[in-house]
Write a protein that holds these residues in place. Sequence first.
Motif, PDB file in Angstrom:
ATOM      1  N   PRO A   1       0.792  -1.239   0.000  1.00  0.00           N
ATOM      2  CA  PRO A   1       0.000   0.000   0.000  1.00  0.00           C
ATOM      3  C   PRO A   1       0.819   1.279   0.000  1.00  0.00           C
ATOM      4  CG  PRO A   1      -0.919  -1.578   1.552  1.00  0.00           C
ATOM      5  CD  PRO A   1       0.375  -2.167   1.079  1.00  0.00           C
ATOM      6  N   GLY A   2       1.947   1.281   0.718  1.00  0.00           N
ATOM      7  CA  GLY A   2       2.743   2.496   0.807  1.00  0.00           C
ATOM      8  C   GLY A   2       3.283   2.972  -0.523  1.00  0.00           C
ATOM      9  N   THR A   3       3.466   2.055  -1.459  1.00  0.00           N
ATOM     10  CA  THR A   3       3.999   2.448  -2.775  1.00  0.00           C
ATOM     11  C   THR A   3       3.073   3.442  -3.459  1.00  0.00           C
ATOM     12  OG1 THR A   3       5.093   0.302  -3.040  1.00  0.00           O
ATOM     13  CG2 THR A   3       4.707   1.593  -5.039  1.00  0.00           C
ATOM     14  N   PHE A   4       1.780   3.142  -3.472  1.00  0.00           N
ATOM     15  CA  PHE A   4       0.828   4.005  -4.165  1.00  0.00           C
ATOM     16  C   PHE A   4       0.599   5.307  -3.404  1.00  0.00           C
ATOM     17  CE2 PHE A   4      -0.101  -0.423  -5.205  1.00  0.00           C
ATOM     18  CZ  PHE A   4      -0.003  -0.388  -6.588  1.00  0.00           C
ATOM     19  N   ALA A   5       0.523   5.212  -2.068  1.00  0.00           N
ATOM     20  CA  ALA A   5       0.344   6.419  -1.258  1.00  0.00           C
ATOM     21  C   ALA A   5       1.560   7.332  -1.399  1.00  0.00           C
ATOM     22  CB  ALA A   5       0.132   6.038   0.205  1.00  0.00           C
ATOM     23  N   PHE A   6       2.739   6.747  -1.423  1.00  0.00           N
ATOM     24  CA  PHE A   6       3.967   7.529  -1.547  1.00  0.00           C
ATOM     25  C   PHE A   6       4.047   8.192  -2.918  1.00  0.00           C
ATOM     26  CE2 PHE A   6       8.820   7.326  -0.670  1.00  0.00           C
ATOM     27  CZ  PHE A   6       8.789   8.627  -0.195  1.00  0.00           C
ATOM     28  N   ALA A   7       3.655   7.464  -3.956  1.00  0.00           N
ATOM     29  CA  ALA A   7       3.662   8.051  -5.301  1.00  0.00           C
ATOM     30  C   ALA A   7       2.767   9.285  -5.353  1.00  0.00           C
ATOM     31  CB  ALA A   7       3.205   7.015  -6.326  1.00  0.00           C
ATOM     32  N   GLU A   8       1.588   9.205  -4.749  1.00  0.00           N
ATOM     33  CA  GLU A   8       0.674  10.353  -4.713  1.00  0.00           C
ATOM     34  C   GLU A   8       1.309  11.526  -3.964  1.00  0.00           C
ATOM     35  OE1 GLU A   8      -2.177  10.804  -6.127  1.00  0.00           O
ATOM     36  OE2 GLU A   8      -2.909   8.805  -6.708  1.00  0.00           O
ATOM     37  N   TRP A   9       1.923  11.223  -2.820  1.00  0.00           N
ATOM     38  CA  TRP A   9       2.548  12.272  -2.020  1.00  0.00           C
ATOM     39  C   TRP A   9       3.681  12.940  -2.793  1.00  0.00           C
ATOM     40  CZ3 TRP A   9       7.102  13.926  -0.013  1.00  0.00           C
ATOM     41  CH2 TRP A   9       7.059  14.810   1.067  1.00  0.00           C
ATOM     42  N   LEU A  10       4.489  12.151  -3.459  1.00  0.00           N
ATOM     43  CA  LEU A  10       5.618  12.704  -4.202  1.00  0.00           C
ATOM     44  C   LEU A  10       5.157  13.593  -5.355  1.00  0.00           C
ATOM     45  CD1 LEU A  10       7.913   9.554  -4.206  1.00  0.00           C
ATOM     46  CD2 LEU A  10       8.407  11.730  -3.088  1.00  0.00           C
ATOM     47  N   VAL A  11       4.086  13.208  -6.018  1.00  0.00           N
ATOM     48  CA  VAL A  11       3.548  14.046  -7.093  1.00  0.00           C
ATOM     49  C   VAL A  11       3.122  15.402  -6.538  1.00  0.00           C
ATOM     50  CG1 VAL A  11       1.628  14.304  -8.705  1.00  0.00           C
ATOM     51  CG2 VAL A  11       2.860  12.138  -8.580  1.00  0.00           C
ATOM     52  N   GLN A  12       2.544  15.408  -5.348  1.00  0.00           N
ATOM     53  CA  GLN A  12       2.088  16.658  -4.734  1.00  0.00           C
ATOM     54  C   GLN A  12       3.247  17.505  -4.218  1.00  0.00           C
ATOM     55  OE1 GLN A  12      -0.692  15.428  -1.704  1.00  0.00           O
ATOM     56  NE2 GLN A  12      -1.985  14.328  -3.185  1.00  0.00           N
ATOM     57  N   HIS A  13       4.400  16.886  -4.019  1.00  0.00           N
ATOM     58  CA  HIS A  13       5.572  17.596  -3.496  1.00  0.00           C
ATOM     59  C   HIS A  13       6.779  17.341  -4.397  1.00  0.00           C
ATOM     60  CE1 HIS A  13       2.862  16.833  -0.040  1.00  0.00           C
ATOM     61  NE2 HIS A  13       3.238  18.034   0.347  1.00  0.00           N
ATOM     62  N   ARG A  14       6.594  17.534  -5.664  1.00  0.00           N
ATOM     63  CA  ARG A  14       7.613  17.140  -6.637  1.00  0.00           C
ATOM     64  C   ARG A  14       8.909  17.921  -6.491  1.00  0.00           C
ATOM     65  NH1 ARG A  14       5.341  18.318 -12.547  1.00  0.00           N
ATOM     66  NH2 ARG A  14       7.554  18.041 -13.058  1.00  0.00           N
ATOM     67  N   SER A  15       8.844  19.162  -5.985  1.00  0.00           N
ATOM     68  CA  SER A  15      10.083  19.929  -5.835  1.00  0.00           C
ATOM     69  C   SER A  15      11.004  19.314  -4.793  1.00  0.00           C
ATOM     70  CB  SER A  15       9.778  21.383  -5.464  1.00  0.00           C
ATOM     71  OG  SER A  15       9.255  21.482  -4.158  1.00  0.00           O
ATOM     72  N   CYS A  16      10.464  18.409  -3.957  1.00  0.00           N
ATOM     73  CA  CYS A  16      11.297  17.735  -2.960  1.00  0.00           C
ATOM     74  C   CYS A  16      12.293  16.778  -3.601  1.00  0.00           C
ATOM     75  CB  CYS A  16      10.418  16.959  -1.979  1.00  0.00           C
ATOM     76  SG  CYS A  16       9.547  18.001  -0.792  1.00  0.00           S
ATOM     77  N   PHE A  17      11.995  16.286  -4.788  1.00  0.00           N
ATOM     78  CA  PHE A  17      12.891  15.290  -5.385  1.00  0.00           C
ATOM     79  C   PHE A  17      13.436  15.692  -6.742  1.00  0.00           C
ATOM     80  CE2 PHE A  17       8.624  14.026  -6.758  1.00  0.00           C
ATOM     81  CZ  PHE A  17       8.802  13.797  -8.115  1.00  0.00           C
ATOM     82  N   GLU A  18      12.873  16.696  -7.396  1.00  0.00           N
ATOM     83  CA  GLU A  18      13.383  17.083  -8.711  1.00  0.00           C
ATOM     84  C   GLU A  18      14.815  17.594  -8.577  1.00  0.00           C
ATOM     85  OE1 GLU A  18      10.246  19.763 -10.042  1.00  0.00           O
ATOM     86  OE2 GLU A  18       9.684  18.280 -11.563  1.00  0.00           O
TER      87      GLU A  18
END
Length: 251
Positions: free
Chosen positions: A59-76
Amino acid sequence: MDIAIFSASSLFGEDDAPTREENAETPESYVERKHQFPGMELIVREFSFHQLNANLLWPGTFAFAEWLVQHRSCFEGRRAIELGSGTGALAIFLRRSYNLDITTSDYNDQEIEENIAHNCRANEIPVIPHIKHTWGDKFPNSTPDWDLIIASDILLYVKQYANLIQTISFLLKCYKPRDRSAVSLTGNDTNDGDVVLPWPAFLMSWRRRIGKEDESLFFDGCEKAGLEVKHLGSRVYCIKPVGNENSETKS
């Protein structure tokens, strides 16, 4: 649950542990499924069974993907490594969506590495670099240059917490940036609204439910190892070395 993840005998009785011959690849060994990620569908081949629990998307994979999309500047613009990659689906999503420079890693098992490579090809991206590594063992790269470490749903096996924390501590405290100018241009932190992500950082999503006492063993262990834990919401946690206010941590 407090069984260890890294040996067949820890998951089964010694007499019942499956042998490699019993686990030899057959047409029934894998199941290929389509999974919906933000903005795309991925084809992911999963093990029907894998004694190291690297078989399914959790489950965490999909929840994490959603979170990362919402905070994309954290990883770009980051250079990332994923711990406990399993099928490689999250890394494949991030590479395909954002061309993230990412490396996968998991237990020293050839089948896991080969399956991640298969899933990369199935989703029409170059095979992602992969590191086989058992938590707590000496890391293959003595000067890690990943400024972002990510993971989802990796706290299932309580007996491995000390080893996991040892690996996280090494990756964070011995971090040496490949490109110092990239770090200096960003300043000390990446800021996305109310989310401030240091360089380097361990970013973890934890959606599996275990007892709070067991869960707290991991976070308490991080603090004892000189790591600071911050809950960012949505069961996403940021972990960094205590007192790391600079753009890099000295080893």
